[in-house]
Write an enzyme that holds these catalytic residues in place. Structure first.
Site, PDB file in Angstrom:
ATOM      1  N   SER A 144       0.833  -1.201   0.000  1.00  0.00           N
ATOM      2  CA  SER A 144       0.000   0.000   0.000  1.00  0.00           C
ATOM      3  C   SER A 144       0.866   1.248   0.000  1.00  0.00           C
ATOM      4  O   SER A 144       2.033   1.223   0.412  1.00  0.00           O
ATOM      5  CB  SER A 144      -0.886   0.014   1.254  1.00  0.00           C
ATOM      6  OG  SER A 144      -1.538   1.257   1.432  1.00  0.00           O
ATOM      7  N   TYR A 162      -1.949  -0.862  10.568  1.00  0.00           N
ATOM      8  CA  TYR A 162      -2.108  -1.296   9.177  1.00  0.00           C
ATOM      9  C   TYR A 162      -0.894  -0.880   8.348  1.00  0.00           C
ATOM     10  O   TYR A 162      -0.324  -1.676   7.587  1.00  0.00           O
ATOM     11  CB  TYR A 162      -3.385  -0.680   8.609  1.00  0.00           C
ATOM     12  CG  TYR A 162      -3.642  -0.953   7.142  1.00  0.00           C
ATOM     13  CD1 TYR A 162      -4.194  -2.162   6.717  1.00  0.00           C
ATOM     14  CD2 TYR A 162      -3.371   0.023   6.179  1.00  0.00           C
ATOM     15  CE1 TYR A 162      -4.451  -2.396   5.377  1.00  0.00           C
ATOM     16  CE2 TYR A 162      -3.633  -0.204   4.843  1.00  0.00           C
ATOM     17  CZ  TYR A 162      -4.176  -1.409   4.439  1.00  0.00           C
ATOM     18  OH  TYR A 162      -4.435  -1.631   3.108  1.00  0.00           O
TER      19      TYR A 162
END
Length: 290
Positions: A185, A198
């Site tokens: 990401s 995360y």
């Protein structure tokens, strides 16, 4: 005819919406585009045998659909509460004329990962492409004090442990020429404070990808990753407090649709990427990454 990427898909302000985790595609407004009406295959993955985790919705569904239209059979995972979305992915894969195997699996559990790989080998005989895509996040605007040990454990086990186990267990069944593709990401490079845990895992995925790629290169197995920016999936209304401005921060001014991510996975899985390994394909909507 080309389209302006800033206006190709819905832009913020998006309708404010909330869902219980893990969220449902059907309840989203606007409905995500997985390439149902737009993705056209060209035989790039003919007769490949593939695993896609988190294939019931979002990026995973878009990848499963694209793989099938490129000629691949697809075994994908989903959580039991995602049964309805999973059956739609089955329909899309089978509509493309390929075999679809939907497996309810919690990749936080090592034995479930082992059973998943065994099921894939039983169904297909081999694994040509493993896509480690399933992930968990939960926004915590109140900072580190609001991240419970339970949440931290769930994020790390879903995003890192599952990827580790599935890669380790799949590699003996991945022939030379096969590949592993992980989903990292933009958060790996530019962590948002409210997604601290995360983002930590996504940075770990980047390092794992590049390290494993060097480890298995001599076996003829390639390992790469895709680093999406903001993507409109059920995870967003299920884990974010404000959906109305989601994606507005990207230079293109909007979130991506899952359909815009799938071609990167197809490319990395295909023979066109035969000299590409240990790489991160950034698909961030214009956010520069190192």
């Amino acid at each position: 005819m080309t389209e302006d990427p800033t206006t190709k898909y819905p832009q913020p302000d998006l309708p404010q919406q909330e869902q219980e985790h893990p969220g449902s595609t059907g309840a989203m407004e606007p409905r995500p585009d997985h390439g149902e009406d737009s993705y056209v295959g060209s035989g790039q993955l003919t007769d490949r045998k593939t695993i896609v985790t988190g294939g019931d919705s979002g990026i995973g569904r878009a990848v499963a659909l694209a793989f099938a239209r490129e000629g691949a059979d697809v075994l994908f995972t989903y959580l039991p509460e995602e049964e309805k979305d999973a059956q739609e992915t089955v329909r899309l894969v089978e509509e493309a004329g390929r075999k679809a195997v939907a497996v309810a699996c919690d990749i936080r559990e090592e034995e479930q990962c082992r059973a998943l790989v065994e099921r894939a080998v039983s169904e297909f005989g081999r694994i040509d492409v493993l896509v480690n895509n399933a992930a968990y996040q939960m926004s915590q605007p109140d900072g580190i004090q609001a991240i419970t040990t339970e949440q931290f454990d769930r994020v790390l086990k879903t995003n890192l442990y599952g990827m580790f186990w599935l890669s380790k267990m799949s590699l003996p069944h991945i022939p030379s020429g096969g590949s592993i593709i992980n989903t990292t990401s933009v958060q790996a490079y530019q962590p948002s404070p409210h997604l601290l845990d995360y983002a930590t895992t996504k940075a770990g995925i980047k390092a794992f990808t590049q390290g494993l790629a060097q480890m298995v290169a001599s076996d003829g197995v390639r390992v790469n990753a895709v680093a999406p920016g903001p993507v409109w999936t059920p995870l967003i209304p299920a884990t974010m407090p404000d959906t109305s401005e989601f994606g507005k921060q990207s230079p293109l001014g909007r979130p991506a649709q899952p359909a815009e991510m799938a071609p990167a996975y197809v490319f990395l899985a295909s023979e066109k990427a035969s000299f590409i390994t240990a790489e991160i394909v950034n698909a961030t909507g214009g956010t520069p990454l190192p």
